[in-house]
Design an enzyme around this catalytic site. Structure first.
Site, PDB file in Angstrom:
ATOM      1  N   TYR A 111       0.865  -1.189   0.000  1.00 33.32           N
ATOM      2  CA  TYR A 111       0.000   0.000   0.000  1.00 33.32           C
ATOM      3  C   TYR A 111       0.893   1.227   0.000  1.00 33.32           C
ATOM      4  CZ  TYR A 111      -3.396   3.448   1.720  1.00 33.32           C
ATOM      5  OH  TYR A 111      -4.196   4.552   1.879  1.00 33.32           O
TER       6      TYR A 111
ATOM      7  N   ASP B 256       9.271   2.796  -0.601  1.00 34.23           N
ATOM      8  CA  ASP B 256       8.283   3.489   0.214  1.00 34.23           C
ATOM      9  C   ASP B 256       8.627   3.173   1.670  1.00 34.23           C
ATOM     10  OD1 ASP B 256       6.135   4.157   1.785  1.00 34.23           O
ATOM     11  OD2 ASP B 256       4.616   3.479   0.367  1.00 34.23           O
TER      12      ASP B 256
ATOM     13  N   LYS C 264       5.263   9.689   8.370  1.00 34.32           N
ATOM     14  CA  LYS C 264       5.075   9.258   9.759  1.00 34.32           C
ATOM     15  C   LYS C 264       6.164   9.792  10.712  1.00 34.32           C
ATOM     16  CE  LYS C 264       2.350   5.321   8.241  1.00 34.32           C
ATOM     17  NZ  LYS C 264       0.932   5.497   8.506  1.00 34.32           N
TER      18      LYS C 264
HETATM   19  N1  HOZ Z   1      -1.089   3.619   6.280  1.00 31.07           N
HETATM   20  C1  HOZ Z   1      -1.617   3.347   7.540  1.00 31.07           C
HETATM   21  C2  HOZ Z   1      -2.275   2.028   7.607  1.00 31.07           C
HETATM   22  N2  HOZ Z   1      -1.472   0.981   7.209  1.00 31.07           N
HETATM   23  C3  HOZ Z   1      -2.505   4.349   8.158  1.00 31.07           C
HETATM   24  C4  HOZ Z   1      -2.955   5.471   7.331  1.00 31.07           C
HETATM   25  C5  HOZ Z   1      -4.392   5.422   7.049  1.00 31.07           C
HETATM   26  O1  HOZ Z   1      -4.730   4.806   6.037  1.00 31.07           O
HETATM   27  O2  HOZ Z   1      -5.140   6.000   7.844  1.00 31.07           O
END
Ligand code: HOZ
Length: 421
Positions: free
Chosen positions: A144, A239, A267
């Site tokens: 993702y 990423d 993050k």
């Molecule tokens: N990317 C994060 C979950 N794997 C958190 C960000 C979100 O989608 O709120």
């Protein structure tokens, strides 16, 4: 556990926001309950609106490596706010943060600050396409990279939780250049390069996958991606939105010893404020506007508040001896408790996932065999016992420096009890 106030708030929220949330992973749909509404958070704990207190292993999905409301960050942010929230103009903090990122990631020679991980990845891909003059990209099933159109194909995180790995609303033509390979499977990458030898701009990968649950790269996989990108004149984009400053101060690249051409960070680099970054080889980054013709911009990019939070966080990382050894120790204890409870665990540093399957989880297909109902049982058991983990079987558990020995021991005891339920 009393949840009256959270329930009331949820009833109001669903009327106003899709699913009552501002990001799908916050909904508790897959764990059979409504979301808790958080009132405040401090150190290793979050407190909901009903006054329930939890040891938190979501840590805002990764940024809070020192725990919530870490005093040095709060102090620095309070102070900078007095000088202005946003200038839409250059300031010294941007240089300090850029310098810090570059000093920790040797593959990054120039950097651009943005506001979210989605933006960082999307912009890195645009730079790769601009630099190579090619359109196609390779992404991996279950990885993702935020919600930019061309990457919402076979995605992880909230897409997987919702069992919809491709998003509606994305025209086919937007994803026609997105080629899909299997994580940890060199052959699937080789086949794509053989088919499109001169057309692939880049490989984009979570070098340690953490959005289909945690799946570390198998030995040699990242080295292969490095070698095949070089061979075909493509760029390798890591990423590191989750892994940057988490697996090590140099992210996955230092942890596994493989460098990327471009890196996306988010993050931790913003210390809990909306800040992300992309950067890499100088000649690639020189394609970015205003130097080059790859356009990318942002009103709030590099704003002084988020930048100060990022600088203070990286300063704290630099000034905390053995930070990654400490995280490793705490995480290894949790892993041991999970294994002792008969769970199937993947771990890389302070990222862990318990999978409810007999299969060894190495890719999207095996991750999908994890049983949703069993995860839900586990999640709810932990929650009822004061431990807050991700409300989805496809996410990571994040360990922070604020998790004390006592927190870890208490968590281990709860996990061990789960076995006997
Ligand atoms: N990317 C994060 C979950 N794997 C958190 C960000 C979100 O989608 O709120």
């Amino acid at each position: 556990m009393k949840t009256n106030r959270s329930n009331e708030l949820y009833k109001r929220a669903v009327k106003l926001m899709p699913g009552g949330v501002n990001s799908p992973v916050r909904a508790f749909k897959n764990v059979g309950r409504d979301p808790l509404f958080i009132d405040h958070a401090k150190g290793s704990h979050i407190y909901d609106s009903d006054g329930n207190k939890f040891i938190d292993y979501v840590c805002s999905w990764g940024p809070d490596i020192f725990g919530h409301a870490y005093p040095p960050i709060i102090e620095a942010v309070k102070k900078i706010c007095e000088k202005g929230l946003t200038f839409g103009a250059c300031h010294e903090g941007e240089i300090i943060l850029a310098q810090k990122i570059i000093s920790h990631f040797p593959s990054v020679q120039m950097v651009r600050l943005v506001n979210s991980g989605t933006e960082a990845v999307m912009s890195a891909i645009r730079a790769a396409r601009g630099f190579t003059g090619r359109d196609k990209i390779i992404k991996f099933e279950g990885c993702y990279h935020g919600h930019c159109d061309s990457l919402l194909v076979k995605g992880g995180s909230g897409l997987l939780t919702g069992s919809v790995p491709d998003s509606a609303g994305v025209p086919k033509s937007f994803t026609e250049h997105t080629l899909i390979a299997r994580f940890n499977d060199e052959n699937s990458v080789a086949e794509l390069f053989e088919k499109y030898p001169d057309e692939i701009a880049c490989i984009i990968v979570e070098p340690c996958a953490a959005n289909m649950g945690v799946i570390p790269p198998k030995s040699g996989f990242l080295q292969y991606l490095r070698e095949v990108s070089d061979r075909y004149g493509s760029l390798l984009i890591f990423d590191e939105v989750i892994t940057g400053f988490r697996l090590s101060d140099g992210g996955t690249q230092k942890f596994y010893g493989v460098n990327a051409d471009l890196t996306a960070l988010g993050k931790i680099v913003g210390g809990g404020m909306p800040l992300a970054a992309y950067g890499g080889r100088r000649e690639v980054m020189e394609c970015v506007s205003p130097l080059g013709s790859v356009y990318q911009a942002g009103t709030l990019s590099g704003n002084p508040v988020a930048v100060t939070s990022g600088i203070t966080t990286i300063n704290a990382i630099e000034n905390t001896p053995n930070i990654y050894d400490e995280l490793e120790k705490r995480s290894a204890k949790l892993e041991a408790a999970m294994l002792g409870a008969g769970l199937n665990v993947n771990r890389a540093g302070s990222l862990l996932t318990a999978f409810f399957t007999d299969k060894t989880v190495t890719d999207y297909e095996s991750a999908c065999t994890s049983d949703r109902n069993k995860y839900s049982e586990y999640f709810n058991f932990l929650l009822e016992n004061g431990i807050y983990t991700a409300p989805s079987k496809f996410e990571a558990m994040f360990v922070s420096l604020a998790h004390s020995d006592e927190d870890i021991e208490r968590t281990c005891r709860v996990i061990e009890k789960f076995k006997n339920v």
